[in-house]
Design an enzyme around this catalytic site. Structure first.
Site, short mmCIF file in Angstrom:
data_model
loop_
_atom_site.label_atom_id
_atom_site.label_comp_id
_atom_site.label_asym_id
_atom_site.label_seq_id
_atom_site.Cartn_x
_atom_site.Cartn_y
_atom_site.Cartn_z
N SER A 80 0.87 -1.18 0.00
CA SER A 80 0.00 0.00 0.00
C SER A 80 0.91 1.23 0.00
O SER A 80 2.11 1.12 0.21
CB SER A 80 -0.91 -0.02 1.21
OG SER A 80 -0.13 -0.18 2.37
N GLU A 111 1.20 10.37 -11.04
CA GLU A 111 0.03 9.76 -11.70
C GLU A 111 -1.23 10.07 -10.92
O GLU A 111 -1.18 10.21 -9.69
CB GLU A 111 0.21 8.23 -11.76
CG GLU A 111 1.38 7.79 -12.60
CD GLU A 111 1.71 6.31 -12.42
OE1 GLU A 111 1.06 5.64 -11.60
OE2 GLU A 111 2.62 5.84 -13.12
N LYS A 113 -4.40 9.16 -8.85
CA LYS A 113 -4.71 7.98 -8.04
C LYS A 113 -6.14 7.60 -8.36
O LYS A 113 -7.10 8.18 -7.84
CB LYS A 113 -4.55 8.31 -6.56
CG LYS A 113 -4.65 7.09 -5.67
CD LYS A 113 -4.22 7.44 -4.25
CE LYS A 113 -4.20 6.24 -3.33
NZ LYS A 113 -5.47 5.53 -3.24
N ASP A 115 -9.58 5.77 -8.53
CA ASP A 115 -10.36 5.08 -7.52
C ASP A 115 -11.01 3.84 -8.13
O ASP A 115 -12.14 3.88 -8.60
CB ASP A 115 -11.43 6.04 -6.99
CG ASP A 115 -11.64 5.86 -5.51
OD1 ASP A 115 -10.90 5.06 -4.90
OD2 ASP A 115 -12.53 6.51 -4.96
N GLU A 171 -4.87 -0.68 -12.17
CA GLU A 171 -6.17 -0.40 -11.59
C GLU A 171 -7.27 -0.76 -12.57
O GLU A 171 -7.25 -0.31 -13.72
CB GLU A 171 -6.21 1.11 -11.27
CG GLU A 171 -7.10 1.50 -10.16
CD GLU A 171 -6.54 1.15 -8.77
OE1 GLU A 171 -5.40 0.65 -8.67
OE2 GLU A 171 -7.29 1.38 -7.81
N TYR A 221 -5.81 0.66 -16.29
CA TYR A 221 -4.55 1.37 -16.50
C TYR A 221 -3.46 0.72 -15.65
O TYR A 221 -3.68 0.42 -14.48
CB TYR A 221 -4.65 2.84 -16.06
CG TYR A 221 -5.37 3.76 -17.02
CD1 TYR A 221 -5.30 3.57 -18.41
CD2 TYR A 221 -6.10 4.85 -16.54
CE1 TYR A 221 -5.96 4.43 -19.27
CE2 TYR A 221 -6.74 5.72 -17.41
CZ TYR A 221 -6.68 5.50 -18.78
OH TYR A 221 -7.30 6.35 -19.63
N LYS A 288 5.88 8.75 -7.34
CA LYS A 288 6.83 7.65 -7.15
C LYS A 288 8.19 8.07 -7.70
O LYS A 288 8.27 8.70 -8.74
CB LYS A 288 6.35 6.41 -7.92
CG LYS A 288 5.02 5.88 -7.43
CD LYS A 288 4.51 4.76 -8.30
CE LYS A 288 3.34 5.23 -9.14
NZ LYS A 288 2.63 4.14 -9.82
N LYS A 312 -3.67 13.07 -1.07
CA LYS A 312 -5.12 12.87 -1.22
C LYS A 312 -5.89 14.17 -1.41
O LYS A 312 -5.53 15.21 -0.86
CB LYS A 312 -5.66 12.18 0.04
CG LYS A 312 -5.16 10.75 0.16
CD LYS A 312 -6.18 9.78 -0.35
CE LYS A 312 -5.96 8.41 0.30
NZ LYS A 312 -7.15 7.61 0.34
N CYS A 407 -50.61 11.75 -4.14
CA CYS A 407 -49.57 12.62 -4.68
C CYS A 407 -49.45 13.86 -3.80
O CYS A 407 -50.46 14.52 -3.53
CB CYS A 407 -49.91 13.01 -6.11
SG CYS A 407 -48.86 14.31 -6.77
N CYS A 410 -50.86 17.05 -5.88
CA CYS A 410 -52.24 17.25 -6.33
C CYS A 410 -53.25 16.39 -5.57
O CYS A 410 -54.45 16.54 -5.77
CB CYS A 410 -52.36 16.98 -7.83
SG CYS A 410 -52.13 15.26 -8.27
N CYS A 425 -47.83 9.32 -9.71
CA CYS A 425 -49.08 10.06 -9.68
C CYS A 425 -49.64 9.96 -11.09
O CYS A 425 -48.96 10.33 -12.05
CB CYS A 425 -48.82 11.52 -9.32
SG CYS A 425 -50.16 12.63 -9.80
N CYS A 431 -51.80 17.51 -12.76
CA CYS A 431 -50.99 17.66 -11.55
C CYS A 431 -50.03 18.83 -11.74
O CYS A 431 -49.23 18.83 -12.68
CB CYS A 431 -50.23 16.36 -11.29
SG CYS A 431 -48.97 16.52 -10.00
S1 IVH Z 1 1.24 2.62 -7.18
C1 IVH Z 1 3.63 0.58 -3.83
N1 IVH Z 1 -0.16 4.18 -8.76
O1 IVH Z 1 -4.00 3.14 -4.75
C2 IVH Z 1 2.87 1.39 -4.79
N2 IVH Z 1 -1.32 2.99 -7.06
O2 IVH Z 1 -2.40 1.98 -1.82
C3 IVH Z 1 1.89 0.61 -5.56
N3 IVH Z 1 -3.76 3.33 -7.09
O3 IVH Z 1 -4.46 -0.02 -4.00
C4 IVH Z 1 0.75 1.37 -6.08
N4 IVH Z 1 -3.81 4.71 -8.79
O4 IVH Z 1 -4.36 0.26 -6.50
C5 IVH Z 1 -0.20 3.34 -7.71
N5 IVH Z 1 -1.27 5.55 -10.27
C6 IVH Z 1 -1.31 4.72 -9.22
C7 IVH Z 1 -2.51 4.37 -8.58
C8 IVH Z 1 -2.49 3.50 -7.49
C9 IVH Z 1 -4.53 4.08 -7.89
C10 IVH Z 1 -4.25 2.50 -5.95
C11 IVH Z 1 -3.58 1.19 -5.85
C12 IVH Z 1 -3.50 0.89 -4.39
C13 IVH Z 1 -3.81 2.20 -3.75
C14 IVH Z 1 -2.67 2.71 -2.93
#
Ligand code: IVH
Length: 670
Positions: A80, A111, A113, A115, A171, A221, A288, A312, A407, A410, A425, A431
């Site tokens: 994580s 990049e 993140k 969801d 993802e 992606y 990263k 975030k 309703c 009316c 209705c 109405c």
């Molecule tokens: S890198 C050790 N890049 O966010 C790093 N994660 O805990 C490995 N996520 O469950 C993850 N977009 O699935 C990375 N561009 C992105 C991401 C990404 C979404 C998710 C990933 C992980 C959570 C981070």
């Protein structure tokens, strides 16, 4: 050529064009051409089922259901990322960890993140052999059969030089538009709608029946790798991503390489400002260290790498309190319960109303006035209720909400339509709430576009007895003093309103038809009918069969149109509208005016658009009468060029085709 060779050739062709479409976002052939080849392959495989392999594109429909998911132990754990609040501090810790001086630049892969649901793909000598969910990071679930239905995931890598073993991480996600469609469908069918695109993606992937997964629009992606056994491998993250992309794996087009803490902050802010326009949901950005040797030197703390950080955005969920539960009456009479909540900021937008969808959903959630609730929103979807927080602690006097029997607008008795979960209705135009919604729809931006005629004003005009239906709007000009005398109006606003109403007389037949609010007649159907019949009189005289002669008009829409014109009340309304002084849409024998620059134009798309997916752009263009083609030719009217356009850009330039950027496209579409 032998049949078997033919089969291989077809599969290669389909894989290549699938790549052009999903990875490069730059198709070379039309959907129809692709579909035709696809059907050829299906036919061949039907004759020779012994030649069907799991990596055939036809296998994306989904294999037989499973009874349980098998467990998969990840060869390299899926870590994580730590959430960081202070980028400068984090950047310092990276520099310190590497023993770098303040002058040494650090390049970061930045990049969005996304969801969605993290997965690991295992390729052996270029063949996809296994897909697993992240699970707890050490052990996940085998979702290979489900993931094989995702069109963007190549079952076989393109090109050559593939490693013996290649584990790709990324993802699986759902675009916001796909989510909105899935959400609306679930609501209409009385099912529990997914609360956000992440749940929708994860839930779609974790279907025991892969055929269900196949019906969901999932995207993918890459964002990293796991185990790799290759003789030669790039030493930078961006180079790894570029190589994966060459091999046919989709990489996020919004990823960048930035420098130092400043570059990270700048990227974070740019993504934050684009958040509402992106086609997918993001909850932040991931930064990263780009250099893989540096990553190895930095190593890990507990189970998170020192070389990655998540920054975030404010969450799209918040807690608030239910102050009341209202029942709204829609244009078609559908009753929708809505919770009025104490104003709360949800990811930058103030929320005061939350839809409860229908009474079954309300009962399932058992929301009561005074309850503490968690609310969420995603993209354009109306704010939604996630759950009641600690219902056991609610006011003991709070009672469950009672389903209305009449309703609220009316007083007519409420009916449940056979086979539908919705309460309605049945009083129609009698109405006042339904009349109000019909007027608002008529005036809305994509219909007659009457600027300034909003909710409150329509209600006021109705209460003052100035309008009953949309035809009355065109009589308001006879009593300007009464408009100016309305609460909070004044002469200037009255003038503006009347001018906006007058200018709506110029709208063409397709908008007018859409504005009438006939059920099942959306913008695309209205445009098709307008183009096919040309005049209102021709359309009103058409039978159900004749109506179905218009492209993409099915039996249900045709029946609705006939029913609409047959209803005496609607016929009377149309007579009045069509008797208005002639200027545009309403003159009976006037041909449709196709004054929109896109109508009839052939348009080609290339590169990546930042605010629309390709499918959305296509649908919007077609709704305005444009034809979207896969290749540039002498007949091409416009080339729409997004970021990193393909070879079509040069072709268009060579042919002197007009090139539009995304902003110009948006202006044309609006
Ligand atoms: S890198 C050790 N890049 O966010 C790093 N994660 O805990 C490995 N996520 O469950 C993850 N977009 O699935 C990375 N561009 C992105 C991401 C990404 C979404 C998710 C990933 C992980 C959570 C981070």
């Amino acid at each position: 050529m032998s049949t078997e060779d033919e089969l291989h050739r077809l599969r290669e062709w389909l894989a290549w064009h699938n790549y052009r479409y999903h990875v490069l976002d730059d198709p070379e052939v039309s959907d129809a051409q692709y579909d035709a080849r696809f059907r050829e392959l299906e036919a061949l495989e039907a004759e020779h089922p012994e030649w069907i392999t799991p990596d055939s594109p036809t296998q994306r429909v989904g294999a037989a259901p499973l009874t349980a998911f098998a467990k998969v132990v990840h060869r390299v754990p899926m870590l994580s990322i730590r959430m960081e609040v202070d980028v400068n501090k984090w950047h310092d810790s990276v520099r310190k960890g590497l023993g770098l001086t303040a002058e040494t630049q650090v390049a970061y892969a930045a990049e969005p993140k996304i969801d969605g649901a993290a997965v690991s793909l295992l390729y052996e000598r270029g063949h996809l052999v296994r897909v697993a969910t992240r699970g707890d990071g050490r052990e996940g679930e085998n979702v290979t059969a489900q993931a094989r239905t995702i069109a963007a995931l190549p079952p076989r890598l393109l090109g050559s030089g593939h490693p013996e073993l290649l584990e790709v991480r990324g993802e699986v996600f759902m675009t916001l538009s796909a989510f909105a469609i899935l959400h609306a469908r679930a609501v209409a069918q009385g099912e529990k709608p997914p609360k956000n695109p992440r749940n929708a993606a994860a839930g779609s992937l974790r279907q025991l029946d892969p055929r269900v997964t196949a019906q969901r629009s999932l995207e993918f992606y890459c964002h990293g790798t796991g185990e790799i056994t290759a003789r030669e491998w790039p030493q930078r993250h961006d180079a790894v991503m570029a190589r994966l992309r060459e091999w046919g794996l989709p990489v996020c087009p919004d990823a960048e390489v930035v420098t130092g803490a400043e570059g990270c902050t700048d990227f974070f802010q740019r993504m934050a400002s684009r958040r509402e326009q992106l086609p997918y949901e993001i909850d932040g950005v991931v930064i990263k260290v780009n250099d893989l040797a540096w990553r190895a030197r930095l190593g890990f703390v507990s189970n998170a790498p020192r070389w990655a950080a998540a920054l975030k955005f404010p969450p799209r969920e918040a807690e608030t309190v239910v102050e009341g539960i209202d029942v709204q009456v829609g244009r078609t009479g559908a009753l929708t319960p809505v919770a009025r909540v104490m104003a709360v900021d949800v990811g930058g937008v103030t929320v005061t109303n939350v839809t409860l969808h229908n009474f079954e959903e309300l009962a399932r959630m058992d929301v009561r006035v005074g309850d503490r609730v968690r609310v969420c929103r995603a993209g354009d979807v109306i704010p939604d209720l996630v759950e009641v927080v600690q219902p056991e602690q609610r006011d003991p006097l709070a009672r469950p909400f009672l389903v209305p029997v009449v309703c609220p607008a009316c007083g007519a008795p409420v009916a449940r339509v056979e086979g539908e979960t919705i309460l309605r209705c049945g009083n129609g135009f009698a109405c006042p709430a339904q009349r109000k919604e019909a007027i608002l729809h008529f005036a809305s931006r994509r219909a007659m576009n009457i600027d300034g005629l909003g909710d409150k004003l329509v209600e006021l005009l109705q209460n003052e007895g100035l309008i009953e239906d949309v035809a009355d709007l065109y009589r308001l000009k006879d009593t300007p003093e009464r408009i100016a005398g309305l609460a909070r109006m004044g002469e200037k606003s009255a003038e503006n309103l009347l001018a906006a109403i007058e200018s709506s007389r110029e709208r063409d037949l397709s908008r007018f038809l859409f504005a009438l609010g006939i059920r099942e007649v959306g913008e695309a159907t209205a445009a098709s009918l307008a183009r096919h019949f040309g005049t209102m009189t021709a359309l009103m005289a058409a039978s159900e069969e004749e109506l179905q002669g218009a492209p993409d008009v099915g039996p249900v829409a045709a029946r609705r149109v006939v029913e609409f014109f047959r209803a005496p009340r609607n016929a009377a309304l149309l007579n009045r509208l069509l008797a208005e002084p002639a200027t545009g849409w309403h003159q009976t024998n006037m041909p449709v005016r196709w004054d929109h620059p896109l109508s009839g134009a052939t348009v080609v798309l290339t590169g990546t658009l930042s605010t629309l997916t390709r499918q959305e752009a296509k649908a919007r263009l077609e709704a305005l009468g444009a034809k979207v083609s896969g290749s540039v030719s002498g007949r091409t009217r416009y080339l729409v060029a997004g970021a990193s356009p393909g070879s079509k850009y040069a072709q268009a330039q060579a042919l002197g085709v007009e090139i539009l950027d995304e902003e110009q496209l948006r202006r044309l579409l609006s």
